[in-house]
Write a protein that holds these residues in place. Sequence first.
Motif, mmCIF file in Angstrom:
data_model
loop_
_atom_site.group_PDB
_atom_site.id
_atom_site.type_symbol
_atom_site.label_atom_id
_atom_site.label_comp_id
_atom_site.label_asym_id
_atom_site.label_seq_id
_atom_site.Cartn_x
_atom_site.Cartn_y
_atom_site.Cartn_z
ATOM 1 N N VAL A 156 0.840 -1.196 0.000
ATOM 2 C CA VAL A 156 0.000 0.000 0.000
ATOM 3 C C VAL A 156 0.876 1.247 0.000
ATOM 4 N N ALA A 157 1.873 1.267 0.884
ATOM 5 C CA ALA A 157 2.770 2.419 0.978
ATOM 6 C C ALA A 157 3.510 2.645 -0.329
ATOM 7 N N GLY A 158 3.974 1.556 -0.945
ATOM 8 C CA GLY A 158 4.689 1.682 -2.209
ATOM 9 C C GLY A 158 3.835 2.314 -3.286
ATOM 10 N N LEU A 159 2.574 1.890 -3.364
ATOM 11 C CA LEU A 159 1.669 2.461 -4.361
ATOM 12 C C LEU A 159 1.359 3.926 -4.055
ATOM 13 N N LEU A 160 1.156 4.236 -2.779
ATOM 14 C CA LEU A 160 0.806 5.608 -2.394
ATOM 15 C C LEU A 160 1.932 6.592 -2.674
ATOM 16 N N HIS A 161 3.155 6.117 -2.762
ATOM 17 C CA HIS A 161 4.269 6.999 -3.109
ATOM 18 C C HIS A 161 4.151 7.512 -4.539
ATOM 19 N N GLN A 162 3.294 6.895 -5.332
ATOM 20 C CA GLN A 162 3.081 7.321 -6.709
ATOM 21 C C GLN A 162 1.911 8.293 -6.827
ATOM 22 N N ALA A 163 1.347 8.704 -5.700
ATOM 23 C CA ALA A 163 0.168 9.566 -5.714
ATOM 24 C C ALA A 163 0.401 10.843 -4.912
ATOM 25 N N LYS A 164 -0.273 11.891 -5.316
ATOM 26 C CA LYS A 164 -0.392 13.097 -4.507
ATOM 27 C C LYS A 164 -1.668 12.947 -3.695
#
Length: 275
Positions: A156-164
Motif C-alpha cells: 500500500v505504501a509503495g503504491l501511495l508513493h506514486q500519488a499526490k
Amino acid sequence: MTDSKEANRKAIAPFLKWAGGKRWFVKRFLSLAPTSFDRYVEPFLGSGAMYFCLQPNNALLSDINEELVGTYKAIRDDWEAVYNQLKIHHSKHSKEHYYLVRRTNVETPHERAARFIYLNRTCWNGLYRVNLKGIFNVPIGTKQSVIMADDDFEAVAGLLHQAKIISSDFEKVINKTRKGDFLFVDPPYTVKHENNGFIKYNEKLFKWEHQIKLHECLRSAANRGVKVLLTNAAHHSICELYSGDFTIKRVSRHSVIAADSLKRRVSEELVIRSY
C-alpha cells in the motif's frame, strides 16, 4: 500512459471497510473503466477500491475527511509504525478497549492512523460517522478481526508513493483535471426529495445542491477531454440531472448497509460515463 496490466500486477486489497465502498464494483464492472489514461484522479477517496485495483503510476487522491487522508499519508510515510500500532490494538481488542480507543485522542500520525483503521475494522459496518462536535460515535460491531490475512501495508505504501494525497473539496480537485485524466467519482448518494436509509444520513453531509454542483464540475471536465466515470444512486432525479450529457447504465448490487438483514437486498446503482 497508465494502463491496467493485470497479469503483471500484485493484487492490493483496500485496508479499510467503507460504507458505499466499491469492492463489488471493481469485481464485476471493471470493464467499464478506461484501459488507458495519463493520470488517475479520485475526489471521494473512501477505501480507494478502484485505485487499489488499477494501481496507476500517477494519481491525485483526495477526500474532505482529514482523518481519512491523514491515515493514507501516515501509511505512505511510515507503514511499519502504523502496522505495529495496529497489532497492539489487535492484542487488546475487546468491547472495553474499543470504547476506550474511541474516546481517546492520540498525538502522532501513525497512532492516529492505527486508531482510525482499528475503529473502522471493528465498528458497525465500517460506517464513518461523527457527532456535531466532530467526534466519531459509531458503536462497536460484531467483527473481531483487527489484523487481516490480506494486509500488505508495505505494498500500500509503495503504491501511495506514486500519488499526490490531499484533503480538499471535490470542486477544487475536479477543476484541476485536464485532458487525458481518468476521473473516478463515487460521491455520497444524495437524491432530490429523498428521505430514507443511508441516503437520509448522507443529506447531512452532501446535499442536493452539492449534486448539482458536482454535475456542473463533471460536465466541464468532460468538455476538457477528461474521462469521467461516476457511480450514483439509481433515482430519477440523478437520471434527469445527467441525461443528455453522459451515458447512463444501471447495474445491480447487494445492499449490506441496513441494520436489519431482511432489508439487505439487491439494489440498483447508476454508472455514468463521458466516454
